[in-house]
Design an enzyme around this catalytic site. Structure first.
Site, PDB file in Angstrom:
ATOM      1  N   ASP A   7       6.703  23.912   6.306  1.00 47.83           N
ATOM      2  CA  ASP A   7       6.553  24.864   7.129  1.00 47.83           C
ATOM      3  C   ASP A   7       5.544  24.473   8.330  1.00 47.83           C
ATOM      4  OD1 ASP A   7       6.392  27.733   7.899  1.00 47.83           O
ATOM      5  OD2 ASP A   7       4.458  27.891   6.866  1.00 47.83           O
ATOM      6  N   GLU A  67      11.399  24.257   8.062  1.00 47.86           N
ATOM      7  CA  GLU A  67      12.011  25.736   8.588  1.00 47.86           C
ATOM      8  C   GLU A  67      12.062  25.781  10.237  1.00 47.86           C
ATOM      9  OE1 GLU A  67       9.534  30.099   9.080  1.00 47.86           O
ATOM     10  OE2 GLU A  67       9.166  28.932   7.461  1.00 47.86           O
ATOM     11  N   ASP A 139       0.854  29.230   3.505  1.00 49.22           N
ATOM     12  CA  ASP A 139       1.514  27.916   3.816  1.00 49.22           C
ATOM     13  C   ASP A 139       2.199  27.358   2.909  1.00 49.22           C
ATOM     14  OD1 ASP A 139       0.685  28.422   6.704  1.00 49.22           O
ATOM     15  OD2 ASP A 139      -1.328  27.976   5.939  1.00 49.22           O
TER      16      ASP A 139
END
Length: 181
Positions: A7, A67, A139
């Site tokens: 991420d 992502e 996160d």
């Protein structure tokens, strides 16, 4: 298969490693790379690159998922996020890992069942799916969710890729047959 989910973020980059066997998934590791904001941009990007390389060396993933960047109202933030994502992608590519990309909507839908789920819902589902003792940080949860999304999507992607290759092979044989005959 061991999957590393990322991420990306310029201040905080989450990572999560899972082991996937069929539909069974197991937690391996997760964390957050915290990048000092007082560093110049190029050093912040290098910190992301170096830390992800270290995660890869430590956990030896077979595949990776990242992502995708969404476009938000602030173009400067979007550009900076894209650069952090690029640093992460370079670390993955430098380690010869295949990189699959998923939108936040795809990830949330795969993990929570709702593409518009809140961060807390993602954290709770990741905790539940991986049987974690505690709630992962936001996160880390997002990175683990990215890896889980890939674990669920990858078998289908592999079948589609195999089918596509056999179709291309068939078309090549047909063309070669026309050239010869």
């Amino acid at each position: 298969m061991r999957i590393l989910g990322i991420d990306p973020g310029l201040r905080r980059t989450g990572f999560g490693v899972i082991e996937a066997s069929g539909m069974r998934i197991q937690y391996v590791a997760s964390g957050t790379i915290v990048v000092p904001t007082e560093l110049p941009l190029y050093q912040r990007l290098k910190a992301i690159l170096d830390n992800i390389r270290e995660v890869i060396q430590t956990h030896q993933p077979d595949d990776s998922a990242l992502e995708k960047v969404f476009v938000n109202t602030n173009p400067v933030s979007t550009l900076l996020l894209g650069q952090a994502r690029g640093a992460a992608m370079c670390a993955l590519a430098d380690s010869n890992l295949n990189v699959s990309e998923y939108t936040a909507l795809q990830i949330k839908k795969a993990v929570v069942g709702n593409g518009h789920a809140k961060k807390e819902q993602v954290q709770l589902m990741v905790q539940h799916l991986l049987s974690l003792n505690g709630l992962p940080s936001s996160d880390s949860a997002d990175a683990l969710a990215c890896a889980i999304c890939h674990a669920h999507a990858n078998p289908l992607l592999q079948k589609l890729k195999s089918h596509e290759q056999s179709q291309l092979s068939h078309q090549s044989r047909m063309r070669a047959g026309r050239l010869i005959g």
